[in-house]
Design a protein around this motif. Structure first.
Motif, short mmCIF file in Angstrom:
data_model
loop_
_atom_site.label_atom_id
_atom_site.label_comp_id
_atom_site.label_asym_id
_atom_site.label_seq_id
_atom_site.Cartn_x
_atom_site.Cartn_y
_atom_site.Cartn_z
N MET A 111 2.80 14.68 -0.37
CA MET A 111 2.50 16.05 -1.33
C MET A 111 3.85 16.75 -1.63
O MET A 111 3.94 18.29 -1.98
CB MET A 111 1.34 17.18 -0.03
N GLY A 112 5.34 16.61 -1.42
CA GLY A 112 6.13 16.96 -1.97
C GLY A 112 6.31 17.50 -3.77
O GLY A 112 5.73 16.16 -4.45
N GLY A 172 1.67 15.03 6.44
CA GLY A 172 2.55 13.36 6.42
C GLY A 172 3.96 14.67 7.01
O GLY A 172 4.25 15.50 6.82
N PHE A 173 5.26 12.92 7.50
CA PHE A 173 5.92 13.83 7.22
C PHE A 173 7.20 12.99 7.15
O PHE A 173 7.37 11.46 6.46
CB PHE A 173 6.28 14.04 9.46
N VAL A 215 16.99 10.35 1.25
CA VAL A 215 16.13 10.04 0.59
C VAL A 215 15.39 8.11 0.50
O VAL A 215 14.65 8.45 0.20
CB VAL A 215 16.07 10.10 -0.50
N HIS A 216 16.04 8.30 1.68
CA HIS A 216 16.17 6.68 1.23
C HIS A 216 14.64 6.00 3.06
O HIS A 216 14.45 4.87 3.35
CB HIS A 216 17.49 5.16 1.29
N ASP A 217 15.05 7.08 3.98
CA ASP A 217 14.52 6.34 5.20
C ASP A 217 12.60 6.95 5.07
O ASP A 217 12.45 7.90 4.01
CB ASP A 217 14.92 7.59 5.67
N ARG A 218 11.98 5.82 4.95
CA ARG A 218 10.66 6.17 5.49
C ARG A 218 10.29 7.11 6.25
O ARG A 218 10.61 7.01 7.12
CB ARG A 218 10.07 4.65 5.32
N GLY A 219 8.66 7.55 5.52
CA GLY A 219 8.15 8.46 6.17
C GLY A 219 6.39 8.03 5.79
O GLY A 219 6.35 7.08 6.13
N ILE A 220 5.62 9.50 7.05
CA ILE A 220 4.45 8.53 5.91
C ILE A 220 3.75 10.06 5.33
O ILE A 220 3.99 10.95 5.54
CB ILE A 220 3.48 8.87 7.82
#
Length: 392
Positions: A22-23, A60-61, A67-72
């Motif tokens: 949703m970004g 999500g989070f 920017v390279h870190d993963r999230g959900i």
């Protein structure tokens, strides 16, 4: 469109979640087609459905601001209220698709080819897919490959593929575009994008117990059942030809190692930059996929180190794989070039639709022999040796 996607997902699996960031930035430069949905209209639909109690939203989070870190990504699921409302109008989950019209397949897409950087690993050892690399679309190679994909998409726009949601359009993705003196000769598989699960993500045979109610064998093309024409031991054939080493008559006939296990090891090794130190989780899942209740244990049944030594004794060329000048990206390029050329020739010369897989094509059953002839010729043209083909 969103309601259709929600009902489809609910019909396939009990959790029934759809995923979508949703970004705001994720709604810019939408995909590779020319039919984007902006942030505001999408958010309006989400808020409206949620406000009426028809949509469950799990926000999500991201683990950090890097920017390279993963999230959900944010998850969406149809509520029982939405499913009940649909049933009031005669729309039952098992036949949801008969009530919705899919968007027509496009004759052209915005990005028929993509160039991506090499994948990388972060400090924790997690692998991250390479980002897009800008390129000049007028470059002779880029223009030629884009034109080929355009021809294929134009042809498939008029073909009746069922289930309709299993394919929308193709794009070809080239790899390692951040390397110096790039020559458009790495990776380059042709990928299918779909509104549902792409046919390339389906198992060959339906597995309802795992949520896969449709397999590739259930696809029809222009009303006709299909078959798969498969290149046997594709990567091994290409590598042995490039290194001028004879390929064993049956590369998977290895004492003490079942064919399925040997194929899994070859796949994970030649798709990697070197040797693994243990069975990856994906390999374990593939091994246990045909065993009920997950009873099979790949490491227990075939310890990795011992199994690898047996395979290398049978295929000694692979002992130097970590230092071989040929890489997975070279093997993939030659394989994909043969498959894509075959798909293009079948479409433009013979009017035969052929859905590409990594090392195979799916064609109407009546066109199997023609597909074998064309694929064999294209493979020989790129690799220099006739392949062994099988029909499933």
């Amino acid at each position: 469109m969103m309601v259709a996607a929600l009902l489809k997902e609910a019909s396939i699996r009990t959790d029934g979640y759809l995923f979508r960031s949703m970004g705001r930035d994720s709604f810019k430069n939408q995909g590779f087609t020319d039919c984007p949905v902006g942030y505001r209209p999408f958010k309006t639909v989400v808020d409206g459905l949620k406000g009426k109690g028809y949509l469950e939203v799990v926000t999500g989070f991201k683990e950090s601001v890097n920017v390279h870190d993963r999230g959900i990504a944010t998850r969406f699921r149809a509520t029982p209220k939405l499913i009940a409302l649909a049933e009031q109008y005669g729309i039952r989950l098992p036949d949801w698709a008969s009530h919705f019209t899919m968007l027509p397949r496009p004759k052209a897409v915005r990005a028929p080819i993509q160039l991506r950087a090499d994948s990388r690993k972060d400090k924790k050892g997690k692998k991250h897919k390479g980002g897009r690399v800008d390129f000049d679309p007028a470059h002779p190679a880029a223009y030629r490959y884009a034109k080929q994909v355009h021809d294929i998409n134009t042809f498939f726009a008029d073909q009746d593929i069922q289930p309709a949601e299993c394919h929308f359009a193709f794009t070809r993705i080239f790899a390692q575009g951040d390397h110096r003196d790039y020559r458009w000769n790495k990776g380059a598989r042709l990928y299918s994008y779909a509104f549902g699960k792409s046919y390339q993500q389906m198992p060959r045979v339906a597995r309802p117990e795992r949520g896969d109610h449709i397999g590739r064998e259930n696809i029809t093309i222009n009303g006709e059942p299909v078959v798969e024409v498969d290149i046997s031991a594709s990567y091994l054939t290409i590598l042995h030809k490039l290194m001028r080493v004879p390929l064993p008559a049956d590369p998977y006939d290895i004492p003490g190692v079942p064919r399925k296990v040997a194929k899994i090891w070859v796949t994970i090794t030649l798709g990697h930059t070197g040797f693994h130190s243990r069975w990856p989780d994906a390999a374990k899942r593939r091994y246990s996929s045909n065993h009920p209740n997950g009873a099979a244990d790949l490491q227990r049944d075939f310890p990795f180190g011992k199994t690898q030594r047996k395979i290398l004794d049978h295929l000694p060329l692979l002992k130097d794989w970590p230092t071989n000048p040929v890489t997975w990206a070279d093997l993939q390029f030659l394989e994909s070039s043969a498959v894509v050329d075959a798909v293009h020739e079948l479409a433009t010369r013979y009017g035969v639709p052929a859905l590409p897989l990594h090392d195979a094509v799916i064609v109407p059953r009546s066109k199997a022999e023609l597909a074998k002839q064309v694929l064999s010729t294209c493979f020989q043209g790129h690799v220099g040796v006739l392949p062994t083909l099988t029909t499933k």
